[in-house]
Design an enzyme around this catalytic site. Structure first.
Site, PDB file in Angstrom:
ATOM      1  N   CYS A  69       9.599  97.857  40.895  1.00 48.30           N
ATOM      2  CA  CYS A  69       9.050  96.999  40.394  1.00 48.30           C
ATOM      3  C   CYS A  69       9.593  96.185  39.060  1.00 48.30           C
ATOM      4  O   CYS A  69      10.309  96.691  38.304  1.00 48.30           O
ATOM      5  CB  CYS A  69       7.616  97.429  39.799  1.00 48.30           C
ATOM      6  SG  CYS A  69       6.450  98.097  40.889  1.00 48.30           S
ATOM      7  N   CYS A 150       7.429  94.468  44.194  1.00 51.55           N
ATOM      8  CA  CYS A 150       6.161  94.789  43.086  1.00 51.55           C
ATOM      9  C   CYS A 150       6.498  94.124  41.842  1.00 51.55           C
ATOM     10  O   CYS A 150       7.548  94.060  41.317  1.00 51.55           O
ATOM     11  CB  CYS A 150       5.889  96.204  43.128  1.00 51.55           C
ATOM     12  SG  CYS A 150       7.031  97.310  43.000  1.00 51.55           S
TER      13      CYS A 150
END
Ligand code: JS2
Length: 244
Positions: A69, A150
């Site tokens: 992420c 993400c």
């Protein structure tokens, strides 16, 4: 002559297998010999224009893309620039830093009917046929990479071409549609500019990009000079503050 050709073919296959396995062994926690077998099942014994994207489903299941992420970077028509940048910093990764992207980066391979061999020469080119082993792999891996994305993601695009966002590219046709706003909250385009730049962040193709983007993903675009990019992003950069 036939014997010589056979020896050459066997050496090529061994070299390719050796490259695959030694690159894979650079990553901890994988059974590389098993991964080689699963990889071969996608194309060995098949006509080199009849290997669909789905043929690589077992391979990506065996070595799924690990989400990273806020560090995942995409690119298009900027492979050298993006990898020159990401290799200097731990703050960003590309598909080619993942296990499968790294193992197969820059390689060409195919099989043929009634043969157990892996060929590395005389394989179909990227545009020669849709379902060739290399193209189907990169479409599958790119789709999984985008699906795993993400947090805030980045796309490094090329300001020296127009349009910088090309609908026929893998980034536009495979990856952008799979950025999901339940996992991805922003996309930052880093448009790399040089003296000969023909595009900037007002380029019309970025309107198309914003339409292609899942609603809820915040979009922004930054023009970054190649010279500045080459200076910044070097290790160590404890904060991973972006250079743009
Ligand atoms: C890597 C290869 C090879 O976001 C990037 C990456 O995730 C990539 O997988 O797909 C995007 C780039 O593709 P795009 O937008 O079509 O850019 P491009 O510069 O026109 O094409 C680069 C080739 C992408 C697929 N690809 N990726 N390593 O060895 C490799 N070979 C091919 N054909």
């Amino acid at each position: 002559i036939v014997v010589v050709l056979m020896v050459v073919l066997i050496n090529q296959q061994n070299d390719f297998r050796h490259t695959f396995i030694s690159r894979c062994e650079g990553f901890e926690g994988y059974d590389c010999k098993k991964l080689w077998k699963v990889f071969q099942q996608a194309y060995v014994g098949k006509s080199a224009c009849k290997v669909p994207v789905e043929a690589y489903d077992p391979l990506l299941a065996e070595a799924p893309i690990q989400p990273a992420c806020n560090r995942m970077m995409f690119w298009s028509r900027s492979k050298q620039v993006v990898h020159d940048f990401t290799e200097k910093t731990d703050c960003f990764i590309t598909l080619e830093d993942t296990l499968l992207g790294s193992v197969l980066d820059g390689l060409s391979w195919c099989g043929k009917e009634n043969s157990k061999e892996t060929f590395t020469n005389n394989c179909p080119g990227w545009d020669e046929c849709e379902n060739n082993p290399v193209r189907s792999f990169w479409k599958k891996a790119s789709a999984e990479y985008a699906h795993a994305a993400c947090g805030g993601v980045t796309a490094m695009l090329n300001g020296s071409i127009s349009p910088p966002y090309n609908s026929s590219s893998i980034f536009a046709s495979v990856e952008v549609p799979r950025l999901n706003s339940t996992r991805v909250n922003s996309l930052t385009v880093v448009l790399v500019t040089q003296e000969n730049s023909v595009s900037n962040c007002t380029n019309g193709s970025f309107e198309v990009l914003q339409k292609d983007l899942d609603e809820g993903i915040k979009y922004k675009c930054k023009e970054v000079a190649l010279s500045w990019l080459q200076k910044c992003g070097s290790k160590p950069n404890p904060t991973c503050g972006p250079c743009w």
